[in-house]
Each structure stands twice: as C-alpha cells, then as structure tokens.
Scaffold this motif. Structure first.
Motif, PDB file in Angstrom:
ATOM      1  N   ARG A   1       0.848  -1.196   0.000  1.00 26.15           N
ATOM      2  CA  ARG A   1       0.000   0.000   0.000  1.00 26.15           C
ATOM      3  C   ARG A   1       0.883   1.245   0.000  1.00 26.15           C
ATOM      4  O   ARG A   1       1.878   1.301   0.725  1.00 26.15           O
ATOM      5  N   THR A   2       0.542   2.237  -0.811  1.00 23.97           N
ATOM      6  CA  THR A   2       1.318   3.476  -0.873  1.00 23.97           C
ATOM      7  C   THR A   2       0.408   4.674  -0.586  1.00 23.97           C
ATOM      8  O   THR A   2      -0.792   4.632  -0.839  1.00 23.97           O
ATOM      9  N   VAL A   3       1.026   5.714  -0.062  1.00 21.95           N
ATOM     10  CA  VAL A   3       0.313   6.947   0.265  1.00 21.95           C
ATOM     11  C   VAL A   3       1.178   8.111  -0.203  1.00 21.95           C
ATOM     12  O   VAL A   3       2.374   8.152   0.090  1.00 21.95           O
ATOM     13  N   ALA A   4       0.582   9.046  -0.925  1.00 23.96           N
ATOM     14  CA  ALA A   4       1.309  10.249  -1.344  1.00 23.96           C
ATOM     15  C   ALA A   4       1.447  11.173  -0.143  1.00 23.96           C
ATOM     16  O   ALA A   4       0.462  11.481   0.533  1.00 23.96           O
ATOM     17  N   LEU A   5       2.660  11.610   0.132  1.00 20.27           N
ATOM     18  CA  LEU A   5       2.909  12.553   1.218  1.00 20.27           C
ATOM     19  C   LEU A   5       3.130  13.965   0.701  1.00 20.27           C
ATOM     20  O   LEU A   5       2.855  14.937   1.402  1.00 20.27           O
ATOM     21  N   ALA A   6       3.657  14.075  -0.512  1.00 19.42           N
ATOM     22  CA  ALA A   6       3.844  15.372  -1.154  1.00 19.42           C
ATOM     23  C   ALA A   6       4.033  15.108  -2.640  1.00 19.42           C
ATOM     24  O   ALA A   6       4.568  14.070  -3.031  1.00 19.42           O
ATOM     25  N   GLY A   7       3.612  16.003  -3.470  1.00 19.26           N
ATOM     26  CA  GLY A   7       3.825  15.857  -4.909  1.00 19.26           C
ATOM     27  C   GLY A   7       2.812  14.926  -5.557  1.00 19.26           C
ATOM     28  O   GLY A   7       1.763  14.625  -5.005  1.00 19.26           O
ATOM     29  N   ALA A   8       3.180  14.463  -6.742  1.00 14.74           N
ATOM     30  CA  ALA A   8       2.296  13.600  -7.531  1.00 14.74           C
ATOM     31  C   ALA A   8       2.062  12.269  -6.819  1.00 14.74           C
ATOM     32  O   ALA A   8       2.929  11.790  -6.083  1.00 14.74           O
TER      33      ALA A   8
ATOM     34  N   PRO B   1       1.899   8.289  -6.173  1.00 14.86           N
ATOM     35  CA  PRO B   1       2.795   7.230  -6.648  1.00 14.86           C
ATOM     36  C   PRO B   1       2.124   6.370  -7.709  1.00 14.86           C
ATOM     37  O   PRO B   1       0.898   6.368  -7.843  1.00 14.86           O
ATOM     38  N   ALA B   2       2.952   5.655  -8.454  1.00 13.77           N
ATOM     39  CA  ALA B   2       2.442   4.715  -9.451  1.00 13.77           C
ATOM     40  C   ALA B   2       1.654   3.621  -8.735  1.00 13.77           C
ATOM     41  O   ALA B   2       1.728   3.469  -7.508  1.00 13.77           O
ATOM     42  N   SER B   3       0.923   2.825  -9.508  1.00 11.46           N
ATOM     43  CA  SER B   3       0.070   1.800  -8.903  1.00 11.46           C
ATOM     44  C   SER B   3       0.860   0.690  -8.224  1.00 11.46           C
ATOM     45  O   SER B   3       0.361   0.006  -7.350  1.00 11.46           O
ATOM     46  N   ARG B   4       2.114   0.485  -8.614  1.00 12.01           N
ATOM     47  CA  ARG B   4       2.937  -0.554  -7.993  1.00 12.01           C
ATOM     48  C   ARG B   4       4.332   0.015  -7.751  1.00 12.01           C
ATOM     49  O   ARG B   4       4.945   0.593  -8.645  1.00 12.01           O
ATOM     50  N   ILE B   5       4.852  -0.188  -6.541  1.00  6.69           N
ATOM     51  CA  ILE B   5       6.186   0.275  -6.166  1.00  6.69           C
ATOM     52  C   ILE B   5       6.990  -0.935  -5.701  1.00  6.69           C
ATOM     53  O   ILE B   5       6.491  -1.755  -4.930  1.00  6.69           O
ATOM     54  N   VAL B   6       8.237  -1.032  -6.160  1.00  2.76           N
ATOM     55  CA  VAL B   6       9.156  -2.068  -5.701  1.00  2.76           C
ATOM     56  C   VAL B   6      10.449  -1.362  -5.287  1.00  2.76           C
ATOM     57  O   VAL B   6      10.944  -0.500  -6.007  1.00  2.76           O
ATOM     58  N   VAL B   7      10.966  -1.712  -4.110  1.00  2.44           N
ATOM     59  CA  VAL B   7      12.228  -1.160  -3.624  1.00  2.44           C
ATOM     60  C   VAL B   7      13.134  -2.333  -3.289  1.00  2.44           C
ATOM     61  O   VAL B   7      12.734  -3.243  -2.558  1.00  2.44           O
ATOM     62  N   SER B   8      14.331  -2.314  -3.851  1.00  2.83           N
ATOM     63  CA  SER B   8      15.314  -3.370  -3.621  1.00  2.83           C
ATOM     64  C   SER B   8      16.625  -2.744  -3.188  1.00  2.83           C
ATOM     65  O   SER B   8      16.898  -1.578  -3.489  1.00  2.83           O
ATOM     66  N   VAL B   9      17.450  -3.531  -2.527  1.00  2.00           N
ATOM     67  CA  VAL B   9      18.774  -3.064  -2.130  1.00  2.00           C
ATOM     68  C   VAL B   9      19.816  -4.020  -2.694  1.00  2.00           C
ATOM     69  O   VAL B   9      19.586  -5.237  -2.753  1.00  2.00           O
ATOM     70  N   PHE B  10      20.925  -3.450  -3.144  1.00  2.00           N
ATOM     71  CA  PHE B  10      22.064  -4.201  -3.669  1.00  2.00           C
ATOM     72  C   PHE B  10      23.300  -3.787  -2.894  1.00  2.00           C
ATOM     73  O   PHE B  10      23.338  -2.711  -2.293  1.00  2.00           O
ATOM     74  N   ASP B  11      24.335  -4.589  -2.946  1.00  2.00           N
ATOM     75  CA  ASP B  11      25.575  -4.291  -2.235  1.00  2.00           C
ATOM     76  C   ASP B  11      26.264  -3.031  -2.750  1.00  2.00           C
ATOM     77  O   ASP B  11      26.989  -2.380  -2.010  1.00  2.00           O
ATOM     78  N   SER B  12      26.050  -2.691  -4.023  1.00  5.45           N
ATOM     79  CA  SER B  12      26.681  -1.502  -4.600  1.00  5.45           C
ATOM     80  C   SER B  12      25.889  -1.044  -5.813  1.00  5.45           C
ATOM     81  O   SER B  12      25.081  -1.799  -6.366  1.00  5.45           O
ATOM     82  N   LEU B  13      26.152   0.177  -6.233  1.00  5.08           N
ATOM     83  CA  LEU B  13      25.511   0.721  -7.423  1.00  5.08           C
ATOM     84  C   LEU B  13      25.901  -0.092  -8.660  1.00  5.08           C
ATOM     85  O   LEU B  13      25.072  -0.347  -9.540  1.00  5.08           O
ATOM     86  N   GLU B  14      27.135  -0.544  -8.698  1.00  3.14           N
ATOM     87  CA  GLU B  14      27.608  -1.344  -9.838  1.00  3.14           C
ATOM     88  C   GLU B  14      26.851  -2.660  -9.938  1.00  3.14           C
ATOM     89  O   GLU B  14      26.496  -3.108 -11.034  1.00  3.14           O
ATOM     90  N   LYS B  15      26.576  -3.293  -8.803  1.00  4.94           N
ATOM     91  CA  LYS B  15      25.824  -4.559  -8.820  1.00  4.94           C
ATOM     92  C   LYS B  15      24.380  -4.339  -9.247  1.00  4.94           C
ATOM     93  O   LYS B  15      23.801  -5.158  -9.950  1.00  4.94           O
TER      94      LYS B  15
END
Length: 128
Positions: free
Chosen positions: A72-79, A81-95
């Motif tokens: 579930r997403t909620v707009a806090l400021a601005g436009a 959000p898109a209908s689906r959000i995915v956030v991932s983490v990697f060990d580095s920007l290069e990876k």
C-alpha cells in the motif's frame, strides 16, 4: 641516538602507518544501492503471469534483496505514486546496474513493457 638511526626509524614508522591506513581504506565497503521501481500496470493479469516470474528469475542471483513489493502506498507530497512500487537493495551501485542491464532482465523487461510503464532508477545509499 645517531641522527641516521632516528631517520631510519621515522621512515619505518611512517611506512607502517601508511600501510595500515591503506588497508583500512580498502576494507571499507561500498555504499549500498537502492533500486526504486515505479510501475503503472496496464494489464495486471498478464503482468503477474508473464513478466513477474521472468523478472524474479533474472534478478534472483544478482544479490538483490527486495524490501518493498507492491504494498500500500500513500502520497505525502507531490504527484501520487504509481500503482505498484518495488524497492530493492544491492551491495553496490555497480551490482544494481549489472542486474538491471543483464540479458535475462532485459528480455523480461521487453515483456513487462507490454503490460505496464516502468520507471526504474538506482540511488547510492549511505555507507553502513
């Protein structure tokens, strides 16, 4: 103590301190990278059936750790959000870049583009 002995000891001490400092710098990890995907899904059934399994398989061995996946997403400021959000983490920007430019992911993305508009970007995080 003779001056040439003092100079020799100072040089040896300086070399040792420099080597220790270099080792410490090399030991510092890269900052993590966070990948944010904003997806405006246009055909939810086909997206989940045809794209998601291919994308998951393509990213499975990349070191990706998914933190958010379509919650579930909620707009806090601005436009809003898109209908689906995915956030991932990697060990580095290069990876992260390697994962999202791999041939397997690019093939999955060609399919995903049929069922939604994807905006994906990476941001380097703070060192942990």
């Amino acid at each position: 103590m003779h001056s040439h002995v003092k100079i020799g000891l100072a040089a040896l001490l300086g070399f040792g301190m420099g080597a220790a400092a270099m080792q410490g710098l090399r030991a510092q990890p890269h900052p993590p990278a966070y990948v944010i995907s904003e997806i405006e899904v246009t055909d939810a059934d086909a997206y989940l059936r045809d794209y998601v399994p291919l994308a998951n398989r393509a990213l499975a061995e990349s070191g990706q750790r998914r933190l958010v996946s379509g919650g579930r997403t909620v707009a806090l400021a601005g436009a809003p959000p898109a209908s689906r959000i995915v956030v991932s983490v990697f060990d580095s920007l290069e990876k992260a870049q390697a994962a999202y430019t791999s041939p397997a992911y690019l093939e999955a993305r060609r399919i995903g583009d049929r069922y939604g508009r994807l905006r994906i970007f990476a941001v380097e995080g703070l060192p942990q």
